[in-house]
Motif scaffolding. Structure first.
Motif, PDB file in Angstrom:
ATOM      1  N   GLU A 101     -20.980 -10.196  52.175  1.00 40.90           N
ATOM      2  CA  GLU A 101     -22.261 -10.019  51.474  1.00 40.90           C
ATOM      3  C   GLU A 101     -22.304 -10.769  50.145  1.00 40.90           C
ATOM      4  O   GLU A 101     -23.204 -10.568  49.333  1.00 40.90           O
ATOM      5  CB  GLU A 101     -22.524  -8.527  51.249  1.00 40.90           C
ATOM      6  N   LYS A 102     -21.305 -11.620  49.924  1.00 41.52           N
ATOM      7  CA  LYS A 102     -21.219 -12.435  48.694  1.00 41.52           C
ATOM      8  C   LYS A 102     -21.089 -11.568  47.433  1.00 41.52           C
ATOM      9  O   LYS A 102     -21.728 -11.803  46.402  1.00 41.52           O
ATOM     10  CB  LYS A 102     -22.420 -13.383  48.576  1.00 41.52           C
ATOM     11  N   GLY A 103     -20.253 -10.538  47.560  1.00 41.03           N
ATOM     12  CA  GLY A 103     -19.942  -9.719  46.398  1.00 41.03           C
ATOM     13  C   GLY A 103     -18.674 -10.240  45.723  1.00 41.03           C
ATOM     14  O   GLY A 103     -17.996 -11.136  46.235  1.00 41.03           O
ATOM     15  N   LYS A 104     -18.363  -9.688  44.565  1.00 39.47           N
ATOM     16  CA  LYS A 104     -17.107 -10.008  43.859  1.00 39.47           C
ATOM     17  C   LYS A 104     -16.218  -8.774  43.956  1.00 39.47           C
ATOM     18  O   LYS A 104     -16.734  -7.657  43.952  1.00 39.47           O
ATOM     19  CB  LYS A 104     -17.399 -10.330  42.390  1.00 39.47           C
ATOM     20  N   ILE A 105     -14.911  -9.000  43.998  1.00 38.37           N
ATOM     21  CA  ILE A 105     -13.999  -7.864  44.215  1.00 38.37           C
ATOM     22  C   ILE A 105     -12.897  -7.798  43.164  1.00 38.37           C
ATOM     23  O   ILE A 105     -12.213  -8.791  42.892  1.00 38.37           O
ATOM     24  CB  ILE A 105     -13.368  -7.945  45.631  1.00 38.37           C
ATOM     25  N   VAL A 106     -12.716  -6.592  42.618  1.00 37.02           N
ATOM     26  CA  VAL A 106     -11.576  -6.310  41.743  1.00 37.02           C
ATOM     27  C   VAL A 106     -10.786  -5.200  42.434  1.00 37.02           C
ATOM     28  O   VAL A 106     -11.313  -4.114  42.702  1.00 37.02           O
ATOM     29  CB  VAL A 106     -12.026  -5.854  40.341  1.00 37.02           C
ATOM     30  N   LEU A 107      -9.518  -5.480  42.757  1.00 35.27           N
ATOM     31  CA  LEU A 107      -8.670  -4.510  43.453  1.00 35.27           C
ATOM     32  C   LEU A 107      -7.740  -3.818  42.467  1.00 35.27           C
ATOM     33  O   LEU A 107      -7.062  -4.478  41.672  1.00 35.27           O
ATOM     34  CB  LEU A 107      -7.812  -5.215  44.518  1.00 35.27           C
ATOM     35  N   ASN A 144     -23.981 -10.365  44.572  1.00 37.22           N
ATOM     36  CA  ASN A 144     -23.967 -10.500  43.101  1.00 37.22           C
ATOM     37  C   ASN A 144     -23.456  -9.250  42.379  1.00 37.22           C
ATOM     38  O   ASN A 144     -23.625  -9.109  41.177  1.00 37.22           O
ATOM     39  CB  ASN A 144     -25.375 -10.828  42.560  1.00 37.22           C
ATOM     40  N   GLN A 145     -22.829  -8.325  43.124  1.00 38.61           N
ATOM     41  CA  GLN A 145     -22.273  -7.112  42.519  1.00 38.61           C
ATOM     42  C   GLN A 145     -20.745  -7.214  42.490  1.00 38.61           C
ATOM     43  O   GLN A 145     -20.143  -7.800  43.384  1.00 38.61           O
ATOM     44  CB  GLN A 145     -22.667  -5.875  43.342  1.00 38.61           C
ATOM     45  N   LYS A 161     -16.635 -15.465  40.657  1.00 41.60           N
ATOM     46  CA  LYS A 161     -17.829 -15.933  41.372  1.00 41.60           C
ATOM     47  C   LYS A 161     -17.976 -15.102  42.639  1.00 41.60           C
ATOM     48  O   LYS A 161     -17.029 -14.452  43.081  1.00 41.60           O
ATOM     49  CB  LYS A 161     -17.680 -17.422  41.720  1.00 41.60           C
ATOM     50  N   ASN A 162     -19.167 -15.134  43.249  1.00 40.26           N
ATOM     51  CA  ASN A 162     -19.390 -14.410  44.493  1.00 40.26           C
ATOM     52  C   ASN A 162     -18.345 -14.825  45.531  1.00 40.26           C
ATOM     53  O   ASN A 162     -18.054 -16.009  45.679  1.00 40.26           O
ATOM     54  CB  ASN A 162     -20.790 -14.696  45.042  1.00 40.26           C
ATOM     55  N   GLY A 163     -17.766 -13.816  46.231  1.00 40.96           N
ATOM     56  CA  GLY A 163     -16.771 -14.116  47.270  1.00 40.96           C
ATOM     57  C   GLY A 163     -15.352 -14.287  46.738  1.00 40.96           C
ATOM     58  O   GLY A 163     -14.446 -14.628  47.484  1.00 40.96           O
ATOM     59  N   LEU A 183     -15.019  -2.786  34.596  1.00 39.85           N
ATOM     60  CA  LEU A 183     -14.636  -3.929  35.451  1.00 39.85           C
ATOM     61  C   LEU A 183     -15.431  -4.021  36.749  1.00 39.85           C
ATOM     62  O   LEU A 183     -15.156  -4.886  37.575  1.00 39.85           O
ATOM     63  CB  LEU A 183     -13.131  -3.840  35.773  1.00 39.85           C
ATOM     64  N   GLY A 184     -16.397  -3.140  36.950  1.00 42.46           N
ATOM     65  CA  GLY A 184     -17.150  -3.204  38.206  1.00 42.46           C
ATOM     66  C   GLY A 184     -18.535  -2.605  38.101  1.00 42.46           C
ATOM     67  O   GLY A 184     -18.833  -1.835  37.182  1.00 42.46           O
ATOM     68  N   ASP A 185     -19.407  -2.972  39.050  1.00 43.26           N
ATOM     69  CA  ASP A 185     -20.757  -2.407  39.126  1.00 43.26           C
ATOM     70  C   ASP A 185     -20.794  -1.215  40.090  1.00 43.26           C
ATOM     71  O   ASP A 185     -21.563  -0.287  39.911  1.00 43.26           O
ATOM     72  CB  ASP A 185     -21.751  -3.461  39.645  1.00 43.26           C
TER      73      ASP A 185
END
Length: 401
Positions: free
Chosen positions: A53-59, A15-16, A110-112, A140-142
């Motif tokens: 780990e079901k995180g969200k990703i911003v590259l 969830n991060q 969403k997660n993933g 844009l990120g945690d």
């Protein structure tokens, strides 16, 4: 060094949103096909860990040198298909890096899911260590993750300023961790002995401070390419029209190095292939490096020097190589560099540890089809060299604070 730095293993990303600074500045051909995907492949494990780990990703990444101007030529959009295929996940793309539409897109993740943003260098602020630009990116990120070793020696907003806005929620990725661990073998002389460091290329100014540092713990320092000529000239040799950087501070540092070289750790070429002009088809002959006639220039190391350098490499247990030993881009003057490539690969196969960085060195390994035999190909030649000056790279310092 690695103990003080948080890695992605210190966080759970469920969830991060992870804001990952990657270095996807990869070489491409005219059809926008990637010709060397090493940097991306090495970052995949970091991305996969967060997805798992079901995180969200911003590259976020840069590409080329657009100098603060948006252009289709330098867009990162060409990476979407490749990344989606590699990660087996649909990678979304947004044509901006900051602003309300970007924040909205990130909030919808969403997660993933993965979102790739447009080239950071479309904003001139990226190369200016701009606080406001970094602050906008930080929304844009945690958790901030730096996995961009290739640019961690740069004082750029996304490298040195952005991490400040994440407090303790910042870390390095697996690519960065590996690079730091392997360079530590050389920076602190921790590697198995004998330790051999081979430096080539044209500019001595970028490497002379490294020599001054590594002479304290290396067993052998091999110097080839145009870097060798200031040493020869300092010793009273005649270098003809060979390429040489003129700089008073270089001369002063050379004097210090000569003073430290009591155990003859530094090995220079004894002979070179000389040419009467700077082109592949030039007339050539072999000459002692200390008596090159006027009108001639050294463009590759000679047969005796190749033999000598390879002999040293073959008895080494830990090897670092950066930079060609001749004008590698001319096929008639690439033999020395290609011979070194084979020697480093063969010694690695027999159990030595090898670390190779720099575009030409890696290109010569690929030319000889022995890049897979090297222990580790560094994703950043310049960053690797800066690490050897015993500095903590700016991008690493920013994550430690």
């Amino acid at each position: 060094m690695t103990k003080k730095i948080k890695t992605i293993n210190d966080f759970n990303f469920e969830n991060q949103t992870a804001l990952i600074r990657v270095d996807f500045n990869v070489p491409i051909n005219k059809s926008y096909e990637i010709t060397d995907d090493t940097r991306i492949r090495y970052s995949i494990p970091t991305i996969q860990k967060i997805l798992y780990e079901k995180g969200k990703i911003v590259l976020i990444s840069h590409f080329g040198r657009p100098k603060g101007i948006s252009s289709k030529i330098y867009s990162l959009k060409f990476l979407v298909h490749y990344l989606s295929k590699q990660l087996k996940v649909t990678v979304n793309f947004h044509e901006h890096c900051v602003g309300e539409t970007v924040r909205k897109k990130v909030n919808e993740l969403k997660n993933g899911e993965i979102l790739l943003l447009e080239n950071l260098r479309f904003y001139k602020e990226e190369e200016e260590e701009n606080e406001n630009f970094a602050y906008e990116l930080s929304k844009l990120g945690d958790i901030y993750v730096n996995d961009a070793f290739g640019v961690s020696h740069r004082f750029h907003s996304s490298i040195t300023i952005l991490p400040k806005f994440f407090g303790k929620k910042k870390c390095i990725g697996f690519l960065m961790k590996k690079e730091i661990q392997f360079i530590d073998k050389f920076s602190y002389g921790k590697g198995k002995r004998p330790i051999t460091i081979l430096l080539g290329g044209a500019k001595i100014s970028s490497k002379i401070k490294i020599i001054e540092n590594i002479i304290n713990f290396a067993d052998y320092i091999l110097i080839g390419g145009a870097m060798s000529y200031p040493f020869i000239k300092m010793k009273g040799g005649m270098i003809g029209d060979s390429m040489i950087e003129k700089n008073q501070s270089i001369e002063n540092t050379l004097k210090k190095i000569f003073h430290k070289n009591k155990n003859n750790i530094i090995h220079l070429p004894k002979d070179v292939i000389i040419a009467d002009s700077f082109k592949n088809e030039a007339n050539t002959k072999i000459s002692p490096i200390h008596s090159i006639p006027n009108g001639w220039m050294g463009l590759d190391i000679g047969p005796f020097s190749i033999k000598n350098f390879c002999k040293i490499i073959e008895k080494s247990e830990t090897i670092l190589w950066n930079g060609p030993v001749g004008v590698f881009e001319f096929s008639n003057f690439s033999y020395g560099t290609r011979s070194i490539a084979k020697s480093v690969a063969n010694t690695t196969e027999k159990g030595a540890f090898s670390l190779v960085g720099g575009g030409d060195s890696i290109a010569s390994l690929k030319m000889e089809k022995c890049d897979q035999k090297i222990s580790y190909l560094s994703t950043g030649g310049g960053a690797m060299l800066d690490s050897l000056k015993t500095q903590t790279l700016p991008g690493i310092s920013a994550v430690i604070q």
